[in-house]
Design a protein around this motif. Structure first.
Motif, PDB file in Angstrom:
ATOM      1  N   ARG C 168       0.870  -1.158   0.000  1.00 27.81           N
ATOM      2  CA  ARG C 168       0.000   0.000   0.000  1.00 27.81           C
ATOM      3  C   ARG C 168       0.911   1.212   0.000  1.00 27.81           C
ATOM      4  O   ARG C 168       1.656   1.455   0.939  1.00 27.81           O
ATOM      5  N   THR C 190       1.201   0.921 -10.535  1.00 25.53           N
ATOM      6  CA  THR C 190       1.583  -0.158  -9.629  1.00 25.53           C
ATOM      7  C   THR C 190       2.314  -1.248 -10.412  1.00 25.53           C
ATOM      8  O   THR C 190       3.014  -2.059  -9.832  1.00 25.53           O
ATOM      9  N   GLN C 207      -4.057  -7.197  -4.896  1.00 25.07           N
ATOM     10  CA  GLN C 207      -3.587  -6.102  -5.759  1.00 25.07           C
ATOM     11  C   GLN C 207      -2.923  -5.043  -4.893  1.00 25.07           C
ATOM     12  O   GLN C 207      -3.446  -4.696  -3.824  1.00 25.07           O
ATOM     13  N   PRO C 208      -1.793  -4.510  -5.360  1.00 26.85           N
ATOM     14  CA  PRO C 208      -1.231  -3.354  -4.648  1.00 26.85           C
ATOM     15  C   PRO C 208      -2.102  -2.137  -4.914  1.00 26.85           C
ATOM     16  O   PRO C 208      -2.927  -2.139  -5.827  1.00 26.85           O
ATOM     17  N   GLY C 209      -1.919  -1.128  -4.104  1.00 31.61           N
ATOM     18  CA  GLY C 209      -2.703   0.082  -4.305  1.00 31.61           C
ATOM     19  C   GLY C 209      -2.230   1.200  -3.400  1.00 31.61           C
ATOM     20  O   GLY C 209      -1.206   1.086  -2.736  1.00 31.61           O
ATOM     21  N   ASN C 230      -4.280  -0.461 -11.461  1.00 34.82           N
ATOM     22  CA  ASN C 230      -4.837  -1.633 -10.791  1.00 34.82           C
ATOM     23  C   ASN C 230      -6.352  -1.592 -10.926  1.00 34.82           C
ATOM     24  O   ASN C 230      -6.918  -0.662 -11.490  1.00 34.82           O
ATOM     25  N   GLY C 235      -6.115  -1.084  -3.700  1.00 38.38           N
ATOM     26  CA  GLY C 235      -5.613  -2.439  -3.608  1.00 38.38           C
ATOM     27  C   GLY C 235      -6.681  -3.426  -3.150  1.00 38.38           C
ATOM     28  O   GLY C 235      -7.799  -3.040  -2.804  1.00 38.38           O
TER      29      GLY C 235
END
Lengths: 302, 302, 302, 302
Positions: C168, C190, C207-209, C230, C235
């Motif tokens: 994050r 990302t 998922q990253p975010g 993303n 995320g």
């Protein structure tokens, strides 16, 4: 509360099938005896969904409704254009259908399709009818309808090709033709689809239908369902709208108060020509969970 | 040319209905006698189309196929949120359905669904299957199927819950269970849908089905149609594909050569539990002009 | 009430455009100066809707979402198969698209897409978002976004191909890269789409975010919008869900409290490779009245 | 072969972008100078897809085309009706769009949309346009269009509210107004949408448009694209059809021979009222692989 008489509670507090509950196995078995020749007639209007052609608009429908769309995701044209077959030579045609059935094609209304106040048929909360579907009284509760069909060829009875747009069939006229037994399906012919071929403007100038009195009379006979060849069971006025009072609106009388399913936009011309007043009526809507209805192909077994 | 034996020309040079032609009125009437109790079973899988929920994915389907989508264009939520009723107080729920039936729900294949070479069943040009639909051998030619159904509960016969994925039912096994009469509908249970509840990965690891030999045997018995509860009548291999030779591909043996319609992805668990081997089988596909098939709710009348 | 700080009332009691109001003509004109070479990059993921092929599933998407469907209602195959041209020889290809953009393709979220309690951004009643669309804060209020884009190539900054699923992005990291000016669009890379090519299972493992802190920091900088590559701006966890508290949910922080539009699922690999930190960012969603968002093709003018 | 003059081969044997190739970075940069105030106008007609309302039919469209359908899969009504939020209180609205853009909304035509003979623009085989999309000359090749727009307010030039249905704009009239430079986008106003408000019957009685001569003249000026506010660039006759010879059909002149993309059904009333003859024109169609076109929201930056 709903006006009396009605079938709320009659089939149990949780009932969502209404008078279809009358179709007990013994009743169904008895209904099958109505078949005398074994000829099978489809009572469905064609579904024409070729959107890049005039075909969709050639089928009777209520003005302004979104017409069916039918797309081929792979077809013979692809192979003619050079697409390779699957494996050694398998060729496939595949398709998709988009359909909003109310007002566009032969369909059955679920009991959740119309109501007044905050409750559906049998007091089920209308708030249970949401974006993800109707969790009460959806079309999936119908299963399959197999019953004795009773044909009310009203224009035939009156010596007409079709009823006039403003005609509302009185109960007495139905009674002259036949009295249905509990569990029967009343199949009412207005002949209105034949007007379509002559003039769309005329087709859209209104629709004949059952009077509220006739609807109540059929309800009192405990019919399992009511089917008709018009697009709105109680007819439509000159502006294409149903304008009866809440008390007399046929969808409310039949669906909401009596739990009587409706099937509309049938094609009854062949059935009427067959001259049969009783037959086996079959209706098997798609099992759409939470559906307000379903397109379908009803059958008459003569 | 197509390999012999086949039904090309048997029902006339223009025929597009195949062995459904065997369902003459007298045959239908006779089939109705198979109903002994009048209980009606729906043989359809549910259609769950609430796209903003996990519901669609909970129904058995072939991986990668586009799942049904069901949308409410007006519903009880609108009224809860303040939408005004129609007129004095009429409230309506209305909806739309998007469906690609092959591989996603209970459906019937039209004779135009698969072929090899340049001709459909009975020599109709595959080039007539185009973007606007199939002008030959479309599903609209089916009308309504009313026939005697013969249940082949193969896993039941073998004392299994379901057949293994790799099982291809030999003709001899069918023959042990029953020999269908001309015009019957062979309803074949593999039990594969029960695997879905246990494991999707397992469901997608292949599918049991009929062997080519069994398909040919059913064709030789002149069945009106073949129905099964798997997603591909001849089964699928470990990669989810049908990999038989053109000669042995069951869709080609049945649809293409013999004009035998197929109905796939039925729900047969209730029917098998009923312990009935013969019953009335009803299938009424949507009258989609030019369709490669149709979703439907087949019925068994016990 | 919504937690402070927020932009409710800032742009007027009836405002439905949020920080897009910062894009006054003078700001837009100034933004255009960010174009130095005139190269135009599309930031859109492809829309692959050929349903009878594996193509739809080859584009990154959130598991379980209904993928786009693209159908040709008339095409070159029809003519190869013998269809007659129009008039003297005109040939046409025509098509239809079905798209549920959230989670399936490059799209912009409207301010009505998410909220908590009974009010949308700026206190508009959530009850105004109904079956016929959102009568408040729908995507049609966006018009066209032309702004200075600021690229936050976070993995590039960290020397990575892409951020890990659990990452994050803290506010400090953004601040290291650049501080946006009021009216800028923060474009956050990302790199997560590159994981799709390697492994779908990994793509779906989370998922990253942006962190909530980073979201608040961007809001404090008065960005006109936030865009990312993303599928969920803040995320997703290991189960593919956003699990922040209401206070920290980025959609609520940005859309609901600050009226900052979000654009997700961009393709930023080319933009990052171009090595430009500032450019002209253009986003013109479809003018879908009452839409919760729209698929779109954002552009970067370098 | 195609009639001369044309652009086949001009941009290379494999070119699928036509005159968009003229929009080199330097040209784009120069085009940005046309922005003098920074005001951004949307040139899109609204997309109204609430199918259970009259809204869809209120937007100008060609008769018989399938109108957009917009469905909410979850909305504020659900929550008003008792649906539980996600987690602690997150509420979501989600939707789907079905759109057949040709003739129903603001859209861009791909080069594969129309042709004659067996080849698309630049000799690409028309047989490559199949059910799964157009593998040559699809809309995805457009990317983003950023160019100088030149407004041809033809009725304004003639002192009219709108052109009459039968009017075909001669080249000389365009030339009186302005001569575009290579890479410009000619934005042609006929004013025909204002007729819709007055009378649908009149709107459907034909459409004004560019004459073949004017189309050729624009092609000779090397425009990057041609945009108009009518539904068919060359106008339509009294039966709603384009009836020019193959030689003079404007879609063939522009799309097929010169590789000039077309954008139709724009809303130009605001732009005309702004009194600007040059501006930045932006068009970013959805990246639909194999699409025959795309709905879109073109922008004018003044």
């Amino acid at each position: 509360m709903v006006p009396e008489p009605n079938n709320w509670g009659r089939f149990g507090p949780d009932d969502q099938r209404g008078t279809l509950n009358l179709l007990k196995p013994a009743v169904v078995l008895d209904a099958l005896r109505s078949a005398t020749t074994g000829e099978v007639l489809s009572l469905a209007m064609p579904i024409r969904g070729a959107t890049s052609s005039p075909a969709p608009g050639t089928v009777p429908h209520l003005q302004g409704r979104p017409l069916p769309q039918h797309f081929m995701s792979v077809d013979g044209g692809d192979y003619a254009a050079g697409a390779r077959p699957i494996g050694e030579g398998l060729r496939v045609a595949d398709d998709a259908l988009i359909v909003t059935h109310h007002g566009t094609t032969t369909h059955m209304d679920a009991l959740c399709h119309m109501w007044s106040g905050d409750e559906l048929y049998n007091g089920h909360p209308a708030a249970r009818v949401r974006s993800y579907g109707a969790t009460r009284c959806g079309i999936e509760h119908v299963g399959g309808v197999v019953a004795r069909g009773v044909l009310y060829d009203v224009p035939g009875h009156l010596g007409l090709d079709h009823l006039p747009a403003g005609h509302r069939i009185p109960a007495g006229l139905l009674e002259e033709i036949a009295t249905p037994r509990p569990g029967d399906v009343a199949v009412v012919r207005t002949g209105w689809p034949v007007v379509w071929e002559r003039s769309r403007a005329e087709y859209w100038s209104g629709q004949p239908g059952l009077s509220a009195e006739a609807g109540r009379w059929l309800a009192a006979q405990d019919v399992a369902a009511v089917a008709s060849d018009n697009a709105a069971i109680g007819g439509l006025n000159g502006r294409g709208m149903a304008d009866e009072s809440l008390e007399d609106d046929l969808h409310l009388v039949l669906l909401h108060r009596h739990g009587i399913h409706l099937i509309e936009m049938l094609w009854l011309e062949e059935l009427a020509a067959a001259g049969r007043s009783e037959f086996v009526f079959v209706a098997a809507p798609l099992r759409i969970e939470g559906g307000t209805g379903s397109p379908l192909t009803p059958l008459a077994i003569l």
